[in-house]
Design a protein around this motif. Structure first.
Motif, PDB file in Angstrom:
ATOM      1  N   ARG A 183      46.813  42.224  82.457  1.00  9.69           N
ATOM      2  CA  ARG A 183      46.647  42.367  81.009  1.00  9.69           C
ATOM      3  C   ARG A 183      47.964  42.797  80.360  1.00  9.69           C
ATOM      4  O   ARG A 183      48.308  42.337  79.265  1.00  9.69           O
ATOM      5  CB  ARG A 183      45.547  43.386  80.716  1.00  9.69           C
ATOM      6  N   GLY A 184      48.700  43.672  81.059  1.00  8.30           N
ATOM      7  CA  GLY A 184      50.013  44.082  80.551  1.00  8.30           C
ATOM      8  C   GLY A 184      50.992  42.919  80.544  1.00  8.30           C
ATOM      9  O   GLY A 184      51.750  42.735  79.584  1.00  8.30           O
ATOM     10  N   LYS A 185      50.952  42.112  81.619  1.00 11.60           N
ATOM     11  CA  LYS A 185      51.842  40.952  81.713  1.00 11.60           C
ATOM     12  C   LYS A 185      51.492  39.903  80.649  1.00 11.60           C
ATOM     13  O   LYS A 185      52.383  39.265  80.079  1.00 11.60           O
ATOM     14  CB  LYS A 185      51.748  40.328  83.103  1.00 11.60           C
ATOM     15  N   ILE A 186      50.189  39.726  80.400  1.00  6.07           N
ATOM     16  CA  ILE A 186      49.748  38.770  79.373  1.00  6.07           C
ATOM     17  C   ILE A 186      50.223  39.221  78.002  1.00  6.07           C
ATOM     18  O   ILE A 186      50.695  38.419  77.189  1.00  6.07           O
ATOM     19  CB  ILE A 186      48.210  38.624  79.409  1.00  6.07           C
ATOM     20  N   SER A 187      50.120  40.519  77.739  1.00 10.57           N
ATOM     21  CA  SER A 187      50.588  41.065  76.468  1.00 10.57           C
ATOM     22  C   SER A 187      52.091  40.850  76.303  1.00 10.57           C
ATOM     23  O   SER A 187      52.568  40.466  75.224  1.00 10.57           O
ATOM     24  CB  SER A 187      50.252  42.562  76.400  1.00 10.57           C
ATOM     25  N   THR A 188      52.836  41.084  77.387  1.00 11.04           N
ATOM     26  CA  THR A 188      54.291  40.882  77.353  1.00 11.04           C
ATOM     27  C   THR A 188      54.644  39.415  77.128  1.00 11.04           C
ATOM     28  O   THR A 188      55.542  39.089  76.342  1.00 11.04           O
ATOM     29  CB  THR A 188      54.922  41.364  78.674  1.00 11.04           C
TER      30      THR A 188
ATOM     31  N   ALA B  27      38.373  47.545  97.467  1.00 10.50           N
ATOM     32  CA  ALA B  27      38.717  46.209  96.976  1.00 10.50           C
ATOM     33  C   ALA B  27      38.528  46.137  95.461  1.00 10.50           C
ATOM     34  O   ALA B  27      39.350  45.545  94.748  1.00 10.50           O
ATOM     35  CB  ALA B  27      37.847  45.160  97.668  1.00 10.50           C
ATOM     36  N   LEU B  28      37.447  46.734  94.973  1.00  8.32           N
ATOM     37  CA  LEU B  28      37.191  46.755  93.527  1.00  8.32           C
ATOM     38  C   LEU B  28      38.276  47.541  92.791  1.00  8.32           C
ATOM     39  O   LEU B  28      38.707  47.149  91.698  1.00  8.32           O
ATOM     40  CB  LEU B  28      35.815  47.369  93.244  1.00  8.32           C
ATOM     41  N   LYS B  29      38.716  48.635  93.408  1.00  5.04           N
ATOM     42  CA  LYS B  29      39.779  49.439  92.801  1.00  5.04           C
ATOM     43  C   LYS B  29      41.075  48.630  92.701  1.00  5.04           C
ATOM     44  O   LYS B  29      41.764  48.648  91.670  1.00  5.04           O
ATOM     45  CB  LYS B  29      40.012  50.698  93.633  1.00  5.04           C
ATOM     46  N   GLN B  30      41.404  47.897  93.774  1.00  3.53           N
ATOM     47  CA  GLN B  30      42.612  47.074  93.778  1.00  3.53           C
ATOM     48  C   GLN B  30      42.515  45.961  92.740  1.00  3.53           C
ATOM     49  O   GLN B  30      43.492  45.657  92.044  1.00  3.53           O
ATOM     50  CB  GLN B  30      42.833  46.484  95.169  1.00  3.53           C
ATOM     51  N   LEU B  31      41.328  45.354  92.641  1.00  2.00           N
ATOM     52  CA  LEU B  31      41.122  44.295  91.643  1.00  2.00           C
ATOM     53  C   LEU B  31      41.266  44.848  90.230  1.00  2.00           C
ATOM     54  O   LEU B  31      41.829  44.190  89.343  1.00  2.00           O
ATOM     55  CB  LEU B  31      39.740  43.655  91.828  1.00  2.00           C
ATOM     56  N   ASP B  32      40.763  46.060  90.033  1.00  2.00           N
ATOM     57  CA  ASP B  32      40.868  46.686  88.707  1.00  2.00           C
ATOM     58  C   ASP B  32      42.331  46.969  88.363  1.00  2.00           C
ATOM     59  O   ASP B  32      42.759  46.756  87.221  1.00  2.00           O
ATOM     60  CB  ASP B  32      40.054  47.984  88.692  1.00  2.00           C
ATOM     61  N   GLU B  33      43.085  47.440  89.356  1.00  2.00           N
ATOM     62  CA  GLU B  33      44.512  47.709  89.134  1.00  2.00           C
ATOM     63  C   GLU B  33      45.263  46.410  88.841  1.00  2.00           C
ATOM     64  O   GLU B  33      46.123  46.364  87.958  1.00  2.00           O
ATOM     65  CB  GLU B  33      45.108  48.395  90.364  1.00  2.00           C
ATOM     66  N   GLU B  34      44.927  45.356  89.593  1.00  2.00           N
ATOM     67  CA  GLU B  34      45.578  44.056  89.360  1.00  2.00           C
ATOM     68  C   GLU B  34      45.219  43.521  87.982  1.00  2.00           C
ATOM     69  O   GLU B  34      46.064  42.956  87.283  1.00  2.00           O
ATOM     70  CB  GLU B  34      45.160  43.054  90.438  1.00  2.00           C
ATOM     71  N   ARG B  35      43.956  43.705  87.587  1.00  2.00           N
ATOM     72  CA  ARG B  35      43.505  43.238  86.273  1.00  2.00           C
ATOM     73  C   ARG B  35      44.266  43.961  85.158  1.00  2.00           C
ATOM     74  O   ARG B  35      44.728  43.324  84.196  1.00  2.00           O
ATOM     75  CB  ARG B  35      42.000  43.468  86.125  1.00  2.00           C
ATOM     76  N   ASN B  36      44.434  45.270  85.294  1.00  2.00           N
ATOM     77  CA  ASN B  36      45.180  46.026  84.281  1.00  2.00           C
ATOM     78  C   ASN B  36      46.638  45.581  84.224  1.00  2.00           C
ATOM     79  O   ASN B  36      47.232  45.487  83.132  1.00  2.00           O
ATOM     80  CB  ASN B  36      45.098  47.523  84.584  1.00  2.00           C
ATOM     81  N   SER B  37      47.215  45.323  85.404  1.00  2.00           N
ATOM     82  CA  SER B  37      48.600  44.844  85.466  1.00  2.00           C
ATOM     83  C   SER B  37      48.731  43.482  84.787  1.00  2.00           C
ATOM     84  O   SER B  37      49.682  43.240  84.031  1.00  2.00           O
ATOM     85  CB  SER B  37      49.052  44.744  86.925  1.00  2.00           C
TER      86      SER B  37
ATOM     87  N   ASP C 266      49.573  30.985  81.549  1.00  2.00           N
ATOM     88  CA  ASP C 266      48.461  30.216  82.126  1.00  2.00           C
ATOM     89  C   ASP C 266      48.086  30.743  83.511  1.00  2.00           C
ATOM     90  O   ASP C 266      46.899  30.849  83.844  1.00  2.00           O
ATOM     91  CB  ASP C 266      48.827  28.729  82.224  1.00  2.00           C
ATOM     92  N   SER C 267      49.110  31.072  84.312  1.00  2.00           N
ATOM     93  CA  SER C 267      48.837  31.579  85.664  1.00  2.00           C
ATOM     94  C   SER C 267      48.176  32.961  85.601  1.00  2.00           C
ATOM     95  O   SER C 267      47.260  33.248  86.376  1.00  2.00           O
ATOM     96  CB  SER C 267      50.124  31.651  86.481  1.00  2.00           C
ATOM     97  N   TYR C 268      48.644  33.804  84.674  1.00  2.00           N
ATOM     98  CA  TYR C 268      48.029  35.124  84.512  1.00  2.00           C
ATOM     99  C   TYR C 268      46.571  34.996  84.067  1.00  2.00           C
ATOM    100  O   TYR C 268      45.678  35.685  84.592  1.00  2.00           O
ATOM    101  CB  TYR C 268      48.787  35.945  83.464  1.00  2.00           C
TER     102      TYR C 268
END
Length: 215
Positions: free
Chosen positions: A178-183, A166-176, A55-57
């Motif tokens: 998505r990986g955490k949500i999958s896990t 900032a957009l690059k950091q947000l994109d990296e956080e978003r990808n991270s 839920d937090s992710y």
């Protein structure tokens, strides 16, 4: 065990049989209690923990989408201002005077001193002095305006760079995320599968317990 078979057993055999059944009932009871009190609770807590993480992710992912939209809007606005500043600079730099700023300031000061001291012999000479002051002043204003636009252009470039970072950091956080949500989803699938197996195991023990208790 059939009734006829029980009748054929001696007293010692019956006692031994009873003890064996009691032992089996105790083992099954212990297993059922362990499942009810410990294993179900442990899996339930683990599922709750993973659901909370998920839920937090998911909530953070929604926030990131909103932040990315806002940043992209900011970047569009800055890009438009950069384009305007670039066009203005191109126009102004093509019209910049060849004289240095210090020389133009000296011309203004020198001629203004003459006006203040009334150091002229005719109205025509006075007008000529005023014309030189006006011409040098306009050139100075053009230089100052160009310098101001260059400063604004530099700030806008920095702002654009900051937004892109900032957009690059947000994109990296978003990808991270998505990986955490999958896990987390994989962990939940595994936990729910374990819970189903544990429920089946519980039913099996309960069935065996009931069968033994009826003997």
């Amino acid at each position: 065990m059939s009734e006829k078979h029980l009748e054929s057993l001696g007293w010692n055999d019956l006692v031994a049989q009873k003890r064996q059944l009691t032992t089996e009932l105790k083992e099954l009871s212990d297993k059922l209690i362990d499942i009810d009190r410990n294993q179900f609770r442990s899996i339930g807590n683990a599922i709750k923990e993973q659901r909370t993480l998920l839920d937090s992710y998911t909530e953070r992912l929604k926030q990131i989408r909103s932040e990315v939209d806002n940043r992209n809007s900011e970047l569009l606005s800055v890009s438009e201002k950069l384009s305007q500043s670039r066009n203005f600079l191109s126009m102004m730099e093509a019209r910049l005077p060849s004289e240095k700023e210090e020389d133009l300031q000296a011309i203004v000061q020198k001629n203004q001193d003459r006006i203040d001291a009334k150091d002229y012999k005719s109205q025509r000479e006075k007008d000529d002095i005023l014309s030189r002051i006006k011409d040098a002043t306009m050139k100075l204003e053009a230089i100052k305006a160009t310098r101001t636009i260059k400063e604004q252009f530099s700030k806008l470039n920095q702002e654009s760079s900051n937004i892109n970072n900032a957009l690059k950091q947000l994109d990296e956080e978003r990808n991270s995320l998505r990986g955490k949500i999958s896990t987390a989803n994989a962990a939940l699938d595994s936990l729910y599968d374990s819970k189903r197996k544990l429920t089946s195991e519980h039913q099996s023990y309960l069935g065996r317990y009931d069968n033994i208790a009826k003997q």
